[in-house]
Design a protein around this motif. Structure first.
Motif, PDB file in Angstrom:
ATOM      1  N   ALA A 125      14.733 -38.809  38.792  1.00 27.33           N
ATOM      2  CA  ALA A 125      13.991 -37.562  38.589  1.00 27.33           C
ATOM      3  C   ALA A 125      13.205 -37.144  39.827  1.00 27.33           C
ATOM      4  O   ALA A 125      12.877 -35.972  39.989  1.00 27.33           O
ATOM      5  CB  ALA A 125      13.041 -37.717  37.412  1.00 27.33           C
ATOM      6  N   PHE A 139      14.078 -42.422  35.718  1.00 27.01           N
ATOM      7  CA  PHE A 139      13.569 -41.863  34.458  1.00 27.01           C
ATOM      8  C   PHE A 139      13.902 -42.721  33.237  1.00 27.01           C
ATOM      9  O   PHE A 139      13.004 -43.137  32.506  1.00 27.01           O
ATOM     10  CB  PHE A 139      14.170 -40.453  34.300  1.00 27.01           C
ATOM     11  N   TYR A 140      15.165 -43.010  33.024  1.00 24.46           N
ATOM     12  CA  TYR A 140      15.541 -43.722  31.785  1.00 24.46           C
ATOM     13  C   TYR A 140      15.318 -45.230  31.855  1.00 24.46           C
ATOM     14  O   TYR A 140      15.334 -45.895  30.821  1.00 24.46           O
ATOM     15  CB  TYR A 140      16.992 -43.415  31.406  1.00 24.46           C
ATOM     16  N   TYR A 167       8.962 -42.940  31.075  1.00 22.07           N
ATOM     17  CA  TYR A 167       9.691 -41.794  31.622  1.00 22.07           C
ATOM     18  C   TYR A 167       9.011 -41.215  32.870  1.00 22.07           C
ATOM     19  O   TYR A 167       8.516 -40.075  32.857  1.00 22.07           O
ATOM     20  CB  TYR A 167       9.878 -40.703  30.562  1.00 22.07           C
ATOM     21  N   THR A 169       8.652 -39.286  36.294  1.00 22.68           N
ATOM     22  CA  THR A 169       9.450 -38.163  36.810  1.00 22.68           C
ATOM     23  C   THR A 169       9.260 -37.881  38.295  1.00 22.68           C
ATOM     24  O   THR A 169      10.046 -37.136  38.877  1.00 22.68           O
ATOM     25  CB  THR A 169       9.116 -36.872  36.037  1.00 22.68           C
ATOM     26  N   TYR A 184       5.379 -39.301  30.466  1.00 13.43           N
ATOM     27  CA  TYR A 184       5.119 -39.325  29.020  1.00 13.43           C
ATOM     28  C   TYR A 184       4.049 -40.345  28.626  1.00 13.43           C
ATOM     29  O   TYR A 184       3.788 -40.524  27.447  1.00 13.43           O
ATOM     30  CB  TYR A 184       6.433 -39.492  28.250  1.00 13.43           C
ATOM     31  N   VAL A 209       2.340 -34.171  29.531  1.00 11.66           N
ATOM     32  CA  VAL A 209       3.531 -34.423  30.352  1.00 11.66           C
ATOM     33  C   VAL A 209       3.231 -34.173  31.842  1.00 11.66           C
ATOM     34  O   VAL A 209       3.256 -33.043  32.325  1.00 11.66           O
ATOM     35  CB  VAL A 209       4.783 -33.623  29.933  1.00 11.66           C
ATOM     36  N   THR A 211       4.469 -34.091  35.070  1.00 12.99           N
ATOM     37  CA  THR A 211       5.828 -34.070  35.631  1.00 12.99           C
ATOM     38  C   THR A 211       5.903 -34.213  37.148  1.00 12.99           C
ATOM     39  O   THR A 211       6.867 -34.758  37.664  1.00 12.99           O
ATOM     40  CB  THR A 211       6.533 -32.752  35.266  1.00 12.99           C
ATOM     41  N   PHE A 225       2.740 -30.175  32.645  1.00  8.43           N
ATOM     42  CA  PHE A 225       3.828 -29.245  32.290  1.00  8.43           C
ATOM     43  C   PHE A 225       3.523 -28.456  31.022  1.00  8.43           C
ATOM     44  O   PHE A 225       3.490 -27.225  31.027  1.00  8.43           O
ATOM     45  CB  PHE A 225       5.136 -30.025  32.138  1.00  8.43           C
ATOM     46  N   GLU A 226       3.292 -29.168  29.918  1.00  6.83           N
ATOM     47  CA  GLU A 226       3.089 -28.476  28.645  1.00  6.83           C
ATOM     48  C   GLU A 226       1.753 -27.729  28.621  1.00  6.83           C
ATOM     49  O   GLU A 226       1.629 -26.706  27.964  1.00  6.83           O
ATOM     50  CB  GLU A 226       3.149 -29.472  27.478  1.00  6.83           C
ATOM     51  N   THR A 251       6.278 -27.667  37.238  1.00  3.12           N
ATOM     52  CA  THR A 251       6.971 -28.958  37.319  1.00  3.12           C
ATOM     53  C   THR A 251       6.684 -29.707  38.613  1.00  3.12           C
ATOM     54  O   THR A 251       6.809 -30.930  38.647  1.00  3.12           O
ATOM     55  CB  THR A 251       8.499 -28.763  37.233  1.00  3.12           C
TER      56      THR A 251
ATOM     57  N   SER B  34      11.597 -29.010  25.443  1.00  2.00           N
ATOM     58  CA  SER B  34      11.051 -28.058  26.411  1.00  2.00           C
ATOM     59  C   SER B  34      11.073 -28.563  27.847  1.00  2.00           C
ATOM     60  O   SER B  34      11.262 -27.809  28.776  1.00  2.00           O
ATOM     61  CB  SER B  34       9.627 -27.695  26.022  1.00  2.00           C
ATOM     62  N   CYS B  35      10.859 -29.855  28.043  1.00  4.58           N
ATOM     63  CA  CYS B  35      10.770 -30.401  29.400  1.00  4.58           C
ATOM     64  C   CYS B  35      12.164 -30.514  30.024  1.00  4.58           C
ATOM     65  O   CYS B  35      13.083 -31.035  29.400  1.00  4.58           O
ATOM     66  CB  CYS B  35      10.091 -31.769  29.325  1.00  4.58           C
ATOM     67  N   PRO B  36      12.327 -30.025  31.252  1.00  3.12           N
ATOM     68  CA  PRO B  36      13.664 -30.047  31.863  1.00  3.12           C
ATOM     69  C   PRO B  36      14.208 -31.458  32.051  1.00  3.12           C
ATOM     70  O   PRO B  36      15.424 -31.669  31.984  1.00  3.12           O
ATOM     71  CB  PRO B  36      13.451 -29.364  33.216  1.00  3.12           C
ATOM     72  N   PHE B  37      13.317 -32.409  32.288  1.00  3.50           N
ATOM     73  CA  PHE B  37      13.780 -33.788  32.500  1.00  3.50           C
ATOM     74  C   PHE B  37      14.372 -34.340  31.200  1.00  3.50           C
ATOM     75  O   PHE B  37      15.330 -35.108  31.218  1.00  3.50           O
ATOM     76  CB  PHE B  37      12.633 -34.660  33.004  1.00  3.50           C
ATOM     77  N   LYS B  45      23.340 -37.735  28.878  1.00  5.00           N
ATOM     78  CA  LYS B  45      23.803 -38.722  27.891  1.00  5.00           C
ATOM     79  C   LYS B  45      24.995 -38.189  27.088  1.00  5.00           C
ATOM     80  O   LYS B  45      25.969 -38.906  26.833  1.00  5.00           O
ATOM     81  CB  LYS B  45      22.659 -39.103  26.944  1.00  5.00           C
ATOM     82  N   ASP B  85      19.529 -42.316  22.600  1.00  6.74           N
ATOM     83  CA  ASP B  85      19.470 -42.883  23.958  1.00  6.74           C
ATOM     84  C   ASP B  85      18.645 -41.994  24.891  1.00  6.74           C
ATOM     85  O   ASP B  85      17.988 -42.481  25.814  1.00  6.74           O
ATOM     86  CB  ASP B  85      20.888 -43.013  24.557  1.00  6.74           C
TER      87      ASP B  85
END
Lengths: 276, 106
Positions: A125, A139-140, A167, A169, A184, A209, A211, A225-226, A251, B34-37, B45, B85
């Motif tokens: 990210a 990220f994941y 998460y 970013t 997050y 969030v 970001t 972000f939010e 972002t 909402s979040c692009p990530f 996925k 996932d």
């Protein structure tokens, strides 16, 4: 009796006034002021960096990176980069994390090359590059990958405690420290260059969030972000200012000298703020 | 004469069926996109599923639309696993067929 009541009311008023001004003082250093907004035609910017002469914008929606001048006049478009995210400019090269393919692409002049990664991220990210290393927000996998030559260090693991990430970013390195947008977990985390957890920043500031992150010699800038906000901290974590105006789902941030550029993901635009 | 008409009708039907290719369309409701990530992470996925040709994510509506090769069947369970996932809870999944004119997406 009336006099006593009046005095009590006056005292109460003074007390409330002092309390309110105390709350405001937490962010009374309003150094950064809105200057203007640059509109682009149908983009969804996720990443932004400036080298003082150009803006480099990741347009994730359209799978491309845009190079513009500081007024937003488009100079070049690098297409075919699959969901580009938080990018990094170093030595006239632009390093772009390609979210869909788990690769780091390098824009070098008119050529697009691939950075040789030792470890594969799952949805990179954000990336930060300097002369000795590359850092990637993985990220994941809830971690930062730090690659120095052939050596790789993983920082963080999935979780919500200090030193853990949820998460991430974006990542930035300054003052020999690693700053992570711990998206997050709604906070910033600071690590030393060996991956030891040093500090948590912003966890009390209702970030929704986190970001994007930018770190300068004196300050940490975070996108909420939010909440559509920018939070500006001293390096020790003290909150200096919260910006809420002219932002639409920000972002990323890039600061050059006394100018701050912010991406508006929902606004198809860049907001510019100047330091007074 | 009747035979000629029959042959003509058969040829006409054959022509129509070959000019309209069918694809499977799958619509999935996903909250919190909402979040692009997150949104593009979900796209990443779902792209791993075999047979997916195109993914459209509507952030405002929280609606993901998959175009899938007609010859490929993707189960609800496979879709739900990928959504989980990506860090989301899957909502309603609706399958449908969609006629496509050749070259429509060119």
């Amino acid at each position: 009796m009336k006099i006593v009541l009046s005095l009590l009311l006056i005292g109460l008023f003074i007390l409330v006034s002092c309390k309110n001004s105390g709350d405001d003082s937490k962010q009374t250093v309003k150094e950064w002021r809105f200057q203007k907004e640059i509109k682009f035609d149908d983009i969804a910017p996720t990443g932004l960096q400036t080298d003082g002469e150009h803006l480099w914008i990741s347009d994730a929606k359209n799978n491309r990176v845009i190079k513009s001048d500081l007024s937003g006049n488009v100079l070049n478009i690098y297409a075919g980069i699959k969901r580009p995210m938080h990018l990094s400019v170093y030595n006239s090269k632009v390093y772009v994390p390609e979210y869909l393919t788990d690769k780091i692409k390098i824009i070098n002049g008119d050529e697009i090359e691939e950075f040789p990664l030792k470890e594969k991220p799952d949805a990179p990210a954000g990336v930060f590059v300097n002369d000795s290393l590359i850092a990637i927000a993985d990220f994941y996998n809830h971690r930062i990958i730090l690659q120095r030559g052939n050596n790789v260090l993983f920082i963080g693991k999935e979780g919500h405690k200090k030193g853990e990430l949820y998460y991430p970013t974006d990542v930035s390195i300054a003052n020999n420290k690693i700053y992570v947008a711990d998206a997050y977990n709604n906070r910033v985390q600071v690590f030393d260059i060996n991956g030891n957890s040093l500090k948590v920043i912003g966890d009390k500031d209702k970030i929704n969030v986190a970001t994007g992150i930018e770190v300068t010699g004196n300050n940490i800038f975070v996108t909420d972000f939010e909440g559509s906000r920018i939070l500006i901290y001293k390096l020790n974590g003290e909150l200096l200012q919260i910006i809420t105006v002219h932002l639409n789902k920000p972002t990323d941030i890039s600061v050059y000298k006394n100018v701050m550029y912010v991406t508006n993901f929902n606004g198809s635009s860049i907001s510019i703020f100047k330091k007074l | 004469m009747k035979n000629i008409i029959k042959i003509f009708v058969v040829l006409l039907l054959f022509g129509v069926s070959t000019s309209l290719a069918q694809t499977n369309e799958i619509k999935v409701r996903v909250d919190g996109l909402s979040c692009p990530f997150c949104a593009y992470g979900l796209e990443k996925k779902l792209n791993e599923l075999e047979g997916v040709e195109n993914i459209n994510i509507n952030l405002e509506e929280g609606l993901v639309t998959l175009q899938v090769k007609d010859s490929v069947k993707i189960s609800e369970e496979d879709i739900e696993t990928k959504i989980e996932d990506a860090g989301f809870t899957p909502g309603e999944i609706v399958y449908s067929k969609k006629d496509e004119q050749p070259g429509k997406n060119d």
